[in-house]
Scaffold this motif. Structure first.
Motif, PDB file in Angstrom:
ATOM      1  N   GLU A  75      -3.902   9.131   1.090  1.00 32.42           N
ATOM      2  CA  GLU A  75      -4.086   9.324  -0.349  1.00 32.42           C
ATOM      3  C   GLU A  75      -3.203   8.337  -1.093  1.00 32.42           C
ATOM      4  OE1 GLU A  75      -4.147  13.293  -2.863  1.00 32.42           O
ATOM      5  OE2 GLU A  75      -2.089  12.577  -2.646  1.00 32.42           O
ATOM      6  N   LYS A  76      -3.771   7.649  -2.061  1.00 27.75           N
ATOM      7  CA  LYS A  76      -2.988   6.726  -2.873  1.00 27.75           C
ATOM      8  C   LYS A  76      -3.466   6.785  -4.312  1.00 27.75           C
ATOM      9  CE  LYS A  76      -5.818   2.848  -1.201  1.00 27.75           C
ATOM     10  NZ  LYS A  76      -5.781   1.530  -0.542  1.00 27.75           N
ATOM     11  N   ARG A 131       0.841  -1.196   0.000  1.00 30.71           N
ATOM     12  CA  ARG A 131       0.000   0.000   0.000  1.00 30.71           C
ATOM     13  C   ARG A 131       0.881   1.252   0.000  1.00 30.71           C
ATOM     14  NH1 ARG A 131      -3.463  -1.096   5.252  1.00 30.71           N
ATOM     15  NH2 ARG A 131      -1.345  -1.081   6.076  1.00 30.71           N
ATOM     16  N   ARG A 160       0.971   4.925   0.064  1.00 30.26           N
ATOM     17  CA  ARG A 160       0.023   5.970   0.426  1.00 30.26           C
ATOM     18  C   ARG A 160       0.694   7.000   1.318  1.00 30.26           C
ATOM     19  NH1 ARG A 160      -3.793   2.196   4.404  1.00 30.26           N
ATOM     20  NH2 ARG A 160      -2.239   1.851   6.024  1.00 30.26           N
TER      21      ARG A 160
END
Length: 593
Positions: free
Chosen positions: A375-376, A361, A363
């Motif tokens: 936020e990614k 992940r 982000r």
């Protein structure tokens, strides 16, 4: 006169001085020193780096006096220096480097391909440790329900929207996660499975539970906050505003009359992936599968096809149930990586395989008004699936019309066009099975799904949120109430739930008012056991917590298996490895409505 030998003077031998040979010209025997240590270690001397205290001998002093010029170090060639740098024997930043040119700039630290990106951040604010807050609800209007009651809809604000190729999830600062710069994922109220406030198009109005949705604009879509990735799952929804339910309100199907039935609005229901557009109805592209209320048509790739029996459609008060079945993630990964063999892998999912997905992940925390989000970069549409929706004779992506022999299948040359065997979607109306409109659904695990191409995007990464989401589309007053279980209005035949007693008991729900204990043979295949989407939400929360812990341990090991104190202590200036270049201060996000 005769001379005698005694009278003759004796010749004196001219003395020849003994040549003095400099001491440095002769091999000298080294004096034995007690503190001498060899330069190479040995079993008898395992510590050759002991500090030597050498006493200068007479021979050494004589040698020093004979040297007029200082010793000059021999410079190595550039090629040799580069080879040493590659082997770690002296190169950039080494103590033995004898470069004649300045050292180049240090390269960015190596980031493990299985580790998420980590950004250097300023210490969190005190408000970041407070529980995440949901949206602000502002009353918009009331609409009458089919039973005569009023439904209150609200306009939501003070939250972000998933758009412009970015995906947002709530986060919170937690002292138990110092190596992750204290931030981890969290969920705000209302808790439980519901329609996502962030993963919905603008100008959509919901109730405070997040399960009732409408709009006064054109078709737009909203996804739930839970994704299904494998197994069999079920959810249902009730049409509260749509085609008016009266006998003479029908469309002339036999004569292909284009007259639409009288309606308060229209709805579409189904499943959608992350790449599906929120500004279009379900079934608009290759990333979603939908059902249309008019004539009960199925819709995929914007192509509606009749599915319900003639005269059947979806009207106000009807409860539409949707069941989806997906193969195991183990088989799914085989397919997307081109390792699927139908002859060998046909029964691959009969025996559970203990294999965890590699969740990565990437982000970064951002601020939006009173909230803080992760936020990614979101997954984006691919050219192959766009060509599938809009085929062209000149297209070479393998679309249906351009290459009839290469329709989507599990062994397609393009990963995005590979399908999942034993996958399907079934539809129910008021508890009655209407059929199976969709089979062999498109795969979604990377590399079938790709992120938006931009700085920081890494292909081939699964962030754990890929899958098929329950999705709802509404049009000009249409309204739908979602029910993710486990207490369904019309449970599907054979649905098994867990009793709320002290022990686990399988029960079978035959209708909304009758519950009886199941006496059948338990299902051996966990993937075939039909479960409520609400149970998948609980699993998703556990997966998020585990992924946060794994990331924290990963970052902790990168920091040398210790916790760095960056709040003004001894490690304030410490630079952990794997830090991506970014501004330390968390940025403020601005979105236009």
């Amino acid at each position: 006169m005769a001379t005698t030998e005694a009278d003759v003077p004796k010749r004196q031998i001219t003395p020849v001085p003994v040549p003095i040979i400099p001491q440095s010209g002769l091999p000298q025997k080294r004096a034995l020193e007690d503190d001498h240590a060899p330069s190479v270690s040995s079993p008898l001397n395992p510590n050759p780096e002991a500090k030597l205290v050498k006493t200068q001998s007479q021979d050494d002093s004589a040698l020093a006096t004979t040297r007029d010029k200082p010793a000059r170090n021999k410079k190595e060639t550039l090629k040799k220096r580069e080879s040493k740098a590659g082997a770690g024997g002296g190169g950039v930043g080494g103590d033995n480097s004898s470069r004649a040119t300045p050292d180049p700039k240090m390269k960015e630290p190596f980031i493990n391909d299985s580790s998420p990106l980590r950004f250097k951040l300023a210490p969190p604010r005190l408000t970041d440790f407070e529980p995440a807050r949901g949206p602000v609800f502002t009353h918009y209007y009331d609409v009458p329900a089919p039973d005569g009651s009023k439904i209150q809809f609200y306009e939501t604000s003070e939250h972000v929207y998933n758009k412009k190729s970015y995906h947002y999830l709530h986060c919170i600062a937690d002292p138990a996660f110092p190596s992750s710069f204290y931030y981890r994922q969290t969920e705000p109220e209302p808790y439980g499975p519901h329609i996502s406030f962030e993963d919905a198009s603008t100008y959509m109005y919901l109730d405070k539970s997040g399960r009732h949705i409408t709009t006064d604009k054109g078709f737009r879509m909203a996804r739930a906050n839970v994704a299904v990735r494998e197994g069999s799952w079920y959810w249902e929804c009730k049409i509260t505003r749509g085609i008016i339910n009266k006998k003479d309100n029908v469309r002339n199907v036999a004569t292909k009359d284009a007259t639409q039935p009288e309606a308060h609005g229209h709805v579409r229901l189904g499943f959608a992936r992350r790449e599906a557009s929120l500004d279009a109805p379900v079934g608009f592209d290759a990333y979603s599968y939908g059902f249309r209320d008019v004539a009960g048509q199925k819709v995929h790739l914007s192509r509606p096809k009749d599915f319900f029996p003639p005269g059947e459609d979806m009207r106000e008060g009807d409860v539409i149930g949707l069941e989806i079945r997906l193969p195991s993630e183990h088989l799914h990964r085989k397919i997307v990586h081109g390792q699927y063999n139908p002859a060998v892998d046909l029964n691959d999912e009969e025996d559970p395989v203990i294999e965890a997905a590699n969740i990565v992940r990437d982000r970064i925390p951002i601020r939006f008004k009173a909230h803080i989000y992760f936020e990614k970069i979101d997954y984006h549409t691919t050219k192959e699936l766009e060509d599938l929706a809009n085929p062209s004779p000149a297209s070479g992506s393998g679309s249906i019309n351009s290459r009839p022999g290469e329709q989507p299948n599990p062994n397609h040359a393009v990963p995005a066009l590979r399908t999942l065997p034993n996958s399907y979607i079934k539809v129910y109306k008021n508890g009655v099975l209407m059929g199976t409109p969709f089979t062999d659904l498109l795969a979604f695990l990377p590399p079938a799904s790709k992120p938006q191409t931009q700085v920081g995007a890494r292909e081939g990464k699964d962030d754990g949120m890929l899958g098929y989401y329950p999705a709802i589309s509404v049009f000009r007053g249409g309204a739908v109430e979602a029910n993710f279980g486990p207490d369904f209005w019309y449970p599907p035949p054979g649905f098994v739930t867990t009793a709320t007693g002290g022990e686990t008991t399988d029960v079978e729900m035959t209708d909304a008012d009758t519950v009886r204990v199941g006496v059948g043979v338990p299902q051996n295949n966990r993937l075939d056991k039909l479960r409520a989407v609400a149970e998948r939400y609980d699993e998703q929360i556990v997966e998020d917590i585990m992924a946060d812990i794994v990331d924290e341990v990963d970052f902790w090991m990168q920091d040398g298996a210790r916790v760095l104190d960056r709040t003004g202590g001894r490690d304030e200036k410490a630079e952990p490895v794997g830090i991506a270049p970014a501004s330390e201060e968390i940025k403020e996000l601005v979105q236009d409505d």
